[in-house]
Design an enzyme around this catalytic site. Structure first.
Site, short mmCIF file in Angstrom:
data_model
loop_
_atom_site.label_atom_id
_atom_site.label_comp_id
_atom_site.label_asym_id
_atom_site.label_seq_id
_atom_site.Cartn_x
_atom_site.Cartn_y
_atom_site.Cartn_z
N HIS A 190 32.21 48.48 -61.79
CA HIS A 190 31.47 47.30 -61.18
C HIS A 190 31.91 45.94 -61.54
O HIS A 190 31.17 45.37 -62.22
CB HIS A 190 30.11 47.78 -61.31
CG HIS A 190 29.32 47.60 -59.90
ND1 HIS A 190 29.43 48.55 -58.90
CD2 HIS A 190 28.34 46.96 -59.45
CE1 HIS A 190 28.64 48.14 -58.01
NE2 HIS A 190 27.88 47.03 -58.14
N ASP A 194 28.92 40.25 -57.75
CA ASP A 194 28.65 40.50 -56.38
C ASP A 194 29.61 40.84 -55.59
O ASP A 194 30.90 40.44 -55.69
CB ASP A 194 27.65 39.35 -55.86
CG ASP A 194 26.84 39.89 -54.70
OD1 ASP A 194 26.87 41.24 -54.33
OD2 ASP A 194 26.10 39.09 -54.03
N GLY A 195 29.44 41.66 -54.38
CA GLY A 195 30.71 41.91 -53.54
C GLY A 195 31.45 43.22 -53.92
O GLY A 195 32.60 43.19 -53.24
N ASN A 196 30.92 44.02 -54.95
CA ASN A 196 31.77 45.06 -55.56
C ASN A 196 32.00 46.21 -54.51
O ASN A 196 32.79 46.49 -54.19
CB ASN A 196 31.01 45.51 -56.53
CG ASN A 196 31.00 44.95 -57.93
OD1 ASN A 196 32.09 44.65 -58.61
ND2 ASN A 196 29.97 43.98 -58.02
N GLY A 197 30.76 46.44 -53.48
CA GLY A 197 31.01 47.51 -52.52
C GLY A 197 31.97 47.01 -51.59
O GLY A 197 33.00 47.94 -51.29
N ARG A 198 32.00 45.91 -50.90
CA ARG A 198 33.00 45.49 -49.99
C ARG A 198 34.23 45.71 -50.24
O ARG A 198 35.25 46.27 -49.62
CB ARG A 198 32.59 44.10 -49.37
CG ARG A 198 31.32 44.29 -48.42
CD ARG A 198 30.63 42.96 -48.19
NE ARG A 198 29.81 42.76 -49.30
CZ ARG A 198 28.82 41.71 -49.06
NH1 ARG A 198 28.56 41.11 -47.97
NH2 ARG A 198 28.14 41.52 -50.23
N ILE A 199 34.59 44.98 -51.55
CA ILE A 199 36.08 44.97 -52.21
C ILE A 199 36.50 46.27 -52.48
O ILE A 199 37.52 46.72 -52.22
CB ILE A 199 36.08 44.06 -53.48
CG1 ILE A 199 35.96 42.59 -52.97
CG2 ILE A 199 37.12 44.25 -54.23
CD1 ILE A 199 37.18 42.04 -52.24
N GLY A 200 35.35 47.04 -53.07
CA GLY A 200 35.77 48.71 -53.39
C GLY A 200 36.24 49.29 -52.16
O GLY A 200 37.43 50.05 -52.29
N ARG A 201 35.36 49.25 -51.18
CA ARG A 201 35.85 50.10 -49.85
C ARG A 201 37.13 49.41 -49.51
O ARG A 201 37.77 50.23 -48.58
CB ARG A 201 34.63 50.05 -48.89
CG ARG A 201 33.39 50.94 -49.42
CD ARG A 201 32.36 50.90 -48.51
NE ARG A 201 31.63 49.51 -48.41
CZ ARG A 201 30.55 49.25 -48.92
NH1 ARG A 201 30.30 50.15 -49.93
NH2 ARG A 201 29.92 48.25 -49.00
#
Length: 262
Positions: A190, A194-201
């Site tokens: 992580h 912020d923005g981890n989910g969108r970048i990760g996907r």
């Protein structure tokens, strides 16, 4: 059984290849893919706009009344990043610098950040971050001081695995590699404030795109199950692999049906 799902994934991919289409995407289909990806990935993060509002915003440039500025920027910036990714995904490299560069573009506007003091587009986190599991327990991610080495190690591991792909072997299948990245990036490291989910996907799907697969969409109706699979995959990412296999089958069927019709 995951073995059966991987067999179905490989069969669907071969069926698409057998159509002898000279491009990965029809322009109309590509535009739908980008809108769907943007809508679904941001919906998971709590963006409240409907699919219709998202479509009007991104395609017709119509701003919904009373929309939250940060949410509009989340969608617009995500779409711009996707435009670049789909134009260059064959040449895109998996590097820490590239991840930072796309995060900087994705999260560049201050209004997107819930806390101004966390504003740091393109830079790794400087504060600890945690999440609360459904059972009330706190799940901690790596400390900020541990992130740079962990990211270097992760990217090195992914590039090594991508150089040794065998689609007939589950352990070396692109979906397994993408799921491994997804879990390490989002459930362990992580790396951003912020923005981890969108970048990760996004990078999970970039692995699939580079290997000839369509992107995975995690729809709002699957959000609860998606989050549950994170909790189930702390020690073994098999539950998330099973979940993402279903989503990839859905995407492959959608692509096959589209090209068969057209």
């Amino acid at each position: 059984m995951i073995e059966k799902k991987v067999e179905e994934i490989n069969l669907l991919k071969r069926q698409i290849a057998a159509l002898n289409i000279d491009q990965d995407w029809d322009d109309a289909f590509l535009e739908k893919v980008k809108v769907d990806f943007t809508y679904n990935s941001n919906k998971i993060e709590g963006v409240t706009l409907t699919y219709g509002q998202t479509l009007k915003l991104l395609k017709d440039f119509v701003t919904p009344q009373n929309a939250i500025p940060g949410e509009l920027l989340d969608l617009i910036n995500h779409q711009r990043v996707l435009d670049n990714v789909f134009k260059n995904y064959r040449a895109e490299t998996f590097s820490v610098d590239n991840i930072k560069a796309l995060h900087k573009e994705l999260m560049k506007d201050l209004a997107q950040w819930t806390d101004d003091s966390l504003y740091s587009p393109g830079r790794f986190k400087i504060f600890e971050n945690v999440t609360v599991r459904s059972n009330g327990k706190i799940h901690s991610y790596l400390l900020p001081t541990e992130v740079p080495k962990a990211m270097d190690d992760l990217i090195g591991e992914i590039n090594n695995r991508l150089a040794n792909i065998d689609e007939e072997n589950i352990e070396t299948h692109p979906l397994t590699i993408a799921t491994f990245f997804h879990q390490q990036f989002l459930n362990k490291i992580h790396p951003f404030n912020d923005g981890n989910g969108r970048i990760g996907r996004l990078f999970t799907n970039l692995i699939l795109l580079k290997k000839g697969y369509p992107p995975i969409f995690i729809k709002d109706v699957d959000r609860k199950e998606y989050l549950n699979r994170f909790e189930q995959s702390d020690a073994d990412f098999s539950p998330m692999l099973d979940f993402l296999a279903d989503r990839l089958i859905e995407s492959l069927k959608l692509k096959l049906e589209f090209f068969q019709r057209n």
